[in-house]
Motif scaffolding. Structure first.
Motif, PDB file in Angstrom:
ATOM      1  N   GLU A  22      40.048  37.144  46.682  1.00  0.00           N
ATOM      2  CA  GLU A  22      41.438  37.627  46.673  1.00  0.00           C
ATOM      3  C   GLU A  22      41.776  38.347  47.980  1.00  0.00           C
ATOM      4  O   GLU A  22      42.905  38.234  48.472  1.00  0.00           O
ATOM      5  N   GLU A  25      42.571  35.746  50.615  1.00  0.00           N
ATOM      6  CA  GLU A  25      43.875  35.108  50.342  1.00  0.00           C
ATOM      7  C   GLU A  25      45.016  36.066  50.636  1.00  0.00           C
ATOM      8  O   GLU A  25      46.039  35.692  51.199  1.00  0.00           O
TER       9      GLU A  25
ATOM     10  N   ASN B 135      55.332  32.250  37.292  1.00  0.00           N
ATOM     11  CA  ASN B 135      54.443  33.420  37.414  1.00  0.00           C
ATOM     12  C   ASN B 135      54.228  34.164  36.104  1.00  0.00           C
ATOM     13  O   ASN B 135      53.682  35.257  36.113  1.00  0.00           O
ATOM     14  N   ASP B 351      48.695  37.377  40.321  1.00  0.00           N
ATOM     15  CA  ASP B 351      48.643  37.289  41.784  1.00  0.00           C
ATOM     16  C   ASP B 351      49.917  37.772  42.487  1.00  0.00           C
ATOM     17  O   ASP B 351      49.863  38.499  43.460  1.00  0.00           O
ATOM     18  N   GLU B 352      51.081  37.309  41.989  1.00  0.00           N
ATOM     19  CA  GLU B 352      52.327  37.661  42.687  1.00  0.00           C
ATOM     20  C   GLU B 352      52.611  39.161  42.579  1.00  0.00           C
ATOM     21  O   GLU B 352      53.074  39.781  43.537  1.00  0.00           O
ATOM     22  N   LYS B 354      50.399  41.533  42.277  1.00  0.00           N
ATOM     23  CA  LYS B 354      49.471  42.220  43.193  1.00  0.00           C
ATOM     24  C   LYS B 354      49.960  42.105  44.635  1.00  0.00           C
ATOM     25  O   LYS B 354      49.920  43.058  45.408  1.00  0.00           O
ATOM     26  N   ARG B 355      50.445  40.906  44.993  1.00  0.00           N
ATOM     27  CA  ARG B 355      50.925  40.686  46.354  1.00  0.00           C
ATOM     28  C   ARG B 355      52.074  41.639  46.673  1.00  0.00           C
ATOM     29  O   ARG B 355      52.131  42.246  47.732  1.00  0.00           O
TER      30      ARG B 355
END
Lengths: 99, 476
Positions: A22, A25, B135, B351-352, B354-355
């Protein structure tokens, strides 16, 4: 380009445990996105006030104008709120030992 | 016409005239959801029993000869980031998988008072972060017009449910286009309300200086009916304001409509551009005055929005610590408090999310604050001023809602940036706090194209008036 070390530092500030994969990425994606944001650097913002206040008229208003009277009410939701707490003890929220 | 195809006013008339009962109506929708939702996957939960018992109460009121309100017995769906007491509210996140709402959101309280019936909660991108509903931590919703395509997002479940006639209308939330963009991609009406018009108490916070609740409906009139109920000052949301009930006196012969040239240059599908331009020619033929205007800072809006929304999200989502509520799957295996935070949040968020938390934390961290967050807030002022200037010349502004029609599932999910670009025509409105509505105005190979009507602050009434006129032009 953002470095692996920076990603790890930010993840720690944000309290996010990221896997090795992660982190790599995230480094790539964040670099791409931050590159795109560089577009903002071409805007001349000298002398421009930031929009912390939403409407122009709110600038004239102080925080206390927006505050209501502080009335104490008995909450009927204590049990409901405690029901959603992962760990409780004797009606309190349980946390990890920090000392 | 089938029951599930009716609008709010049509159903109300049938209930009052006793042509149908509320129970019959609710059962028809529950059957419809059962049939349709296997493929569409708009709902995360369905409240079968409570919906039927709510309907029975309305039927009792009708049989006692009591006057019922316009929304009494109307089956609605609610985006799963708005709290309904006693029901799960997940924000489509694993971290809130088992969270039960301890109270009603203010808009839900108001709708309950009117006798509206809640059929269930709809899917979204986790914490409303996304433009495709891919998502979601639980499932992907499909576009009813073409099941291989996305419904848009983040209120994709609500838009798909309205389009597939699985409910009469739905509530959504709009932070950067999350009501209007899915409305555009599914072919429904969707209203982003003025900042402050509707209380956000009970809406799971994403980006507090832009988040706003609004309706997704089959037509303009239904949007107006729901807006009139949910609007107004709430002591539990200090940003909310009391609205004077306003009736637009705009006349079609004198109304001035602006079309910003910047919305037809950057990344728009030429076919979408053609549909919108043909529509504009059509209203000009009806005698409406249209002029080209300029919103010069449009190209900076997406970066500005992404930075502000991510920064606010990083602060708002700090509350998911696994201690007070939400998933905490690390009770025994963690060594200390920090470790428990890292594991709970690292595993619980997608993921999104966290981003965006990372992006926001970065933009607010020392050394970067001035060049990212503060600069974005200054650019925001310029974007707002663009609109202020434009509204000195025109009454409403027309743009396409989305640069393209519904895209294939998976098509944009690989790159975060390519997904962000789906909101390029909607984010400016949030930054400026304005109201805007998306309505269907044509199709390209069976896929709907949305028209965005942007109004002055707190002048939703003008948007409804112009929108109703456009509806007649389109259906003519």
């Amino acid at each position: 380009m953002i470095s692996k070390k920076e990603v790890q530092h930010i993840a720690k500030l944000a309290r996010l445990g990221l896997e090795k994969k992660e982190i790599e990425e995230m480094r790539k994606e964040l670099s791409l996105i931050l590159d795109y944001f560089n577009l903002l650097k071409e805007v001349n913002v000298s002398g421009i006030e930031p929009s912390f206040y939403f409407a122009e008229e709110l600038k004239e208003i102080t925080a206390s104008d927006l505050m209501r009277e502080d009335h104490v009410e008995k909450s009927k939701k204590v049990k409901k709120l405690l029901d959603s707490v992962p760990e409780t003890k004797e009606g309190f929220v349980k946390v990890k030992t920090i000392l | 016409m089938e029951l599930h195809e009716l609008t709010i006013t049509q159903v109300h008339e049938k209930l009052v005239n006793k042509e149908i009962s509320a129970t019959e109506l609710v059962r028809a929708f529950l059957t419809r959801i059962n049939e349709m939702d296997k493929e569409i996957a708009a709902f995360l939960s369905v409240f079968k029993d409570s919906a039927i018992s709510q309907a029975k109460e309305i039927d009792n009121q009708i049989s006692r000869g009591e006057k019922i309100s316009m929304l009494a017995g109307i089956p609605l769906a609610v985006k799963d980031n708005i709290l309904i007491e006693g029901e799960k509210c997940t924000a489509a996140s694993k971290i809130l998988e088992n969270y039960i709402a301890p109270y009603d959101a203010t808009c839900i309280k108001k709708l309950k008072k009117e006798g509206a019936i809640f059929l269930g909660k709809t899917n979204l991108d986790e914490f409303a972060m996304g433009s495709s509903t891919e998502n979601s931590g639980f499932k992907t919703t499909h576009n009813p017009q073409d099941l291989s395509r996305v419904p848009g997002g983040s209120s994709g479940g609500s838009a798909a449910a309205v389009k597939a006639n699985e409910c009469i209308a739905a509530l959504g939330s709009d932070t950067g286009g999350s009501i209007r963009q899915p409305a555009s991609l599914c072919g429904t009406v969707g209203l982003k309300t003025t900042y402050g018009a509707v209380s956000r108490y009970g809406l799971i916070a994403f980006s507090s200086s832009v988040d706003q609740i609004g309706p997704l409906t089959k037509n303009i009139e239904d949007a107006r009916i729901i807006f009139d109920i949910i609007k107004g000052k709430d002591s539990k949301d200090s940003t909310s304001v009391e609205l004077k009930s306003q009736t637009s006196n705009l006349e079609l012969r004198t109304v001035k409509i602006g079309v910003p040239k910047e919305y037809f240059t950057q990344g728009i599908d030429p076919k979408v551009e053609r549909v919108i331009k043909e529509f504009i020619q059509k209203i000009e033929k009806e005698g409406v005055k249209v002029k080209e205007i300029s919103l010069p800072h449009t190209k900076y809006a997406l970066s500005c929005y992404c930075l502000i929304a991510a920064s606010e999200a990083s602060a708002n989502l700090a509350r998911y610590d696994g201690i007070r509520y939400g998933t905490s799957n690390t009770k025994h295996e963690t060594s200390d408090l920090l470790d428990s935070y890292l594991k709970t949040r690292g595993q619980g968020f997608g993921d999104e999310v966290k981003r965006r938390i990372m992006l926001g934390t970065y933009a607010l961290s020392s050394g970067y604050y001035d060049s990212y967050y503060l600069r974005a807030q200054k650019v925001r002022t310029l974007i707002r001023k663009d609109f202020e200037k434009a509204f000195q010349e025109v009454d409403v502004i027309l743009t396409p809602t989305s640069p393209f029609t519904a895209f294939k599932i998976g098509e944009r999910a690989k790159s975060a940036l390519s997904m962000y670009l789906a909101d390029i025509f909607t984010v400016s409105v949030n930054l400026a706090g304005l109201p805007a509505l998306s309505m269907p105005c044509g199709e390209i190979q069976g896929l709907p194209v949305g028209l965005q009507i942007i109004g002055k602050s707190f002048r939703e009434d003008e948007i409804f008036k112009i929108g109703s006129f456009f509806e007649k032009v389109i259906n003519h």
